[in-house]
Design an enzyme around this catalytic site. Structure first.
Site, PDB file in Angstrom:
ATOM      1  N   ASP A  71       0.684  -0.955  -0.164  1.00 11.09           N
ATOM      2  CA  ASP A  71       0.101   0.207   0.059  1.00 11.09           C
ATOM      3  C   ASP A  71       0.704   1.068   0.191  1.00 11.09           C
ATOM      4  O   ASP A  71       0.123   2.524  -0.098  1.00 11.09           O
ATOM      5  CB  ASP A  71      -1.081  -0.094   1.171  1.00 11.09           C
ATOM      6  CG  ASP A  71      -0.418  -0.035   2.541  1.00 11.09           C
ATOM      7  OD1 ASP A  71       0.924  -0.113   2.666  1.00 11.09           O
ATOM      8  OD2 ASP A  71      -1.116  -0.261   3.532  1.00 11.09           O
ATOM      9  N   ASP A 114      -1.132  -6.192  -0.103  1.00 11.89           N
ATOM     10  CA  ASP A 114      -1.132  -5.669   1.162  1.00 11.89           C
ATOM     11  C   ASP A 114      -2.799  -5.432   1.449  1.00 11.89           C
ATOM     12  O   ASP A 114      -3.401  -5.236   0.473  1.00 11.89           O
ATOM     13  CB  ASP A 114      -0.621  -4.198   1.114  1.00 11.89           C
ATOM     14  CG  ASP A 114       0.416  -3.971   2.172  1.00 11.89           C
ATOM     15  OD1 ASP A 114       0.640  -4.931   3.139  1.00 11.89           O
ATOM     16  OD2 ASP A 114       1.071  -3.193   2.029  1.00 11.89           O
ATOM     17  N   LYS A 143      -0.880  -9.513   3.201  1.00  9.85           N
ATOM     18  CA  LYS A 143       0.173  -9.213   4.283  1.00  9.85           C
ATOM     19  C   LYS A 143      -1.063  -7.879   5.164  1.00  9.85           C
ATOM     20  O   LYS A 143      -1.829  -7.224   4.681  1.00  9.85           O
ATOM     21  CB  LYS A 143       1.207  -8.108   3.859  1.00  9.85           C
ATOM     22  CG  LYS A 143       2.070  -7.503   5.194  1.00  9.85           C
ATOM     23  CD  LYS A 143       3.356  -6.997   4.571  1.00  9.85           C
ATOM     24  CE  LYS A 143       3.222  -5.602   4.018  1.00  9.85           C
ATOM     25  NZ  LYS A 143       2.698  -4.516   5.001  1.00  9.85           N
ATOM     26  N   GLU A 145      -0.861  -5.656   9.111  1.00  4.78           N
ATOM     27  CA  GLU A 145      -0.293  -4.836  10.059  1.00  4.78           C
ATOM     28  C   GLU A 145      -0.829  -4.844  11.358  1.00  4.78           C
ATOM     29  O   GLU A 145      -2.060  -4.913  11.616  1.00  4.78           O
ATOM     30  CB  GLU A 145      -0.097  -3.313   9.628  1.00  4.78           C
ATOM     31  CG  GLU A 145       0.676  -2.996   8.460  1.00  4.78           C
ATOM     32  CD  GLU A 145       0.855  -1.441   8.098  1.00  4.78           C
ATOM     33  OE1 GLU A 145       1.357  -1.030   7.155  1.00  4.78           O
ATOM     34  OE2 GLU A 145       0.370  -0.527   9.050  1.00  4.78           O
ATOM     35  N   GLU A 212       9.976  -3.602  10.533  1.00  2.00           N
ATOM     36  CA  GLU A 212      10.222  -2.332   9.949  1.00  2.00           C
ATOM     37  C   GLU A 212      10.682  -1.366  11.226  1.00  2.00           C
ATOM     38  O   GLU A 212       9.891  -0.971  12.320  1.00  2.00           O
ATOM     39  CB  GLU A 212       8.998  -1.696   9.324  1.00  2.00           C
ATOM     40  CG  GLU A 212       9.256  -0.330   8.531  1.00  2.00           C
ATOM     41  CD  GLU A 212       8.261   0.113   7.571  1.00  2.00           C
ATOM     42  OE1 GLU A 212       8.350   1.271   6.926  1.00  2.00           O
ATOM     43  OE2 GLU A 212       7.295  -0.542   7.388  1.00  2.00           O
TER      44      GLU A 212
END
Length: 296
Positions: A71, A114, A143, A145, A212
């Site tokens: 994204d 994403d 994916k 988050e 990250e």
């Protein structure tokens, strides 16, 4: 011109052609078992973002194992100030584009789509519906988050046959709640939370985990603790199982200043494909990232 010549088949298209398939004939399609085999023998996994057919085909030809339709396209393609404004419809469109490019060149890369902000937060059922759209578009894995509450969502998806890549540390979709683009896990309490969340995500069935902007020592520790969930670092040091960069960043063509963890692989490269191949080689031989330059 003779009639025979005029009837000859065209050798190209008006708008250019895609590169040939991966130059590695021995490379079979990348799969979850193959990624585990790489991890077991200590070979680093390479990942790059791509958002369209041509760049995805180039990345595959350069030997990149995993292509992430991130994204991040909201920032590098759409000019948004963050990734939070990206819609599921946009992600489906770009996933379809990437997959078409790979199919045209008989590409072998593993494709990760994403789930954008708001497409999996309401319920596990909403996450499944959103994931199905990306899988229908051709992604092999989705994916999402965050940690904690996401473990139940990951388990729900995995139980229904959806491969999941998790994402901890700096989570760009919620950057405002984190106080900006900051390194995560610096103090012991925050590090303990990341360790706990990473283990929960592996236990829930996640087979990849992007870390990250996490301190290099902590990333290496988490990697060791996750034998079946392959950590992919971005600004997280060389101790992870693999690396990922945003394509525009590593080509030196983003709209702002490159973050500390980025290296411009176009420097000295004759082509985009050469730059991507140099990235693959540097990750494999351990010369990128350099913890003294690209990590905390």
């Amino acid at each position: 011109m003779s009639q025979t010549a005029s009837l000859a088949p065209a050798t190209g298209t008006p708008y250019g052609t895609l590169p040939s398939a991966s130059p590695l004939p021995q490379r079979k399609p990348v799969s979850l078992p193959r990624l585990q085999e790489m991890r077991d023998r200590g070979e680093k996994i390479t990942m790059l973002t791509a958002y369209d057919a041509t760049f995805a085909a180039v990345a595959d030809a350069a030997g990149v194992e995993c292509i992430l339709i991130g994204d991040s396209l909201g920032m590098v393609c759409q000019g948004l100030s963050s990734t939070a404004g990206v819609t599921l419809e946009t992600m489906v469109y770009h996933t379809e584009s990437v997959v078409r490019g790979l199919r045209r060149v008989q590409g072998t890369a593993w494709v990760i789509g994403d789930l954008p902000f708001g497409s999996y937060h309401e319920s596990k059922e909403q996450a499944m519906r959103s994931a199905a759209q990306l899988l229908h578009a051709g992604a092999h894995m989705i994916k999402l988050e965050g940690g904690g509450w996401t473990a139940d969502t990951v388990r729900f998806l995995v139980e229904r046959g959806v491969p999941v890549c998790a994402h901890l540390g700096l989570t760009p979709q919620t950057v405002h709640s984190l106080g900006g683009y900051r390194v995560q896990g610096r103090d012991e309490a925050a590090a303990r939370t990341l360790r706990t969340q990473a283990l929960e995500l592996q236990d829930a069935g996640a087979t990849m985990l992007v870390l990250e902007m996490v301190p290099a020592a902590l990333s290496a520790e988490i990697t060791t603790a996750l034998p079946t969930c392959h950590t992919i670092g971005i600004g997280a040091g060389k101790g992870t199982a693999g690396q990922v960069l945003v394509m525009h960043d590593m080509l030196g063509i983003n709209l702002g200043k490159n973050p500390k963890f980025v290296r411009n692989f176009m420097d000295g490269a004759a082509s985009v494909r050469d730059a991507m191949a140099a990235y693959v080689a540097a990750v494999k031989d351990g010369s990128f990232p350099d913890d003294q330059l690209h990590a905390w």
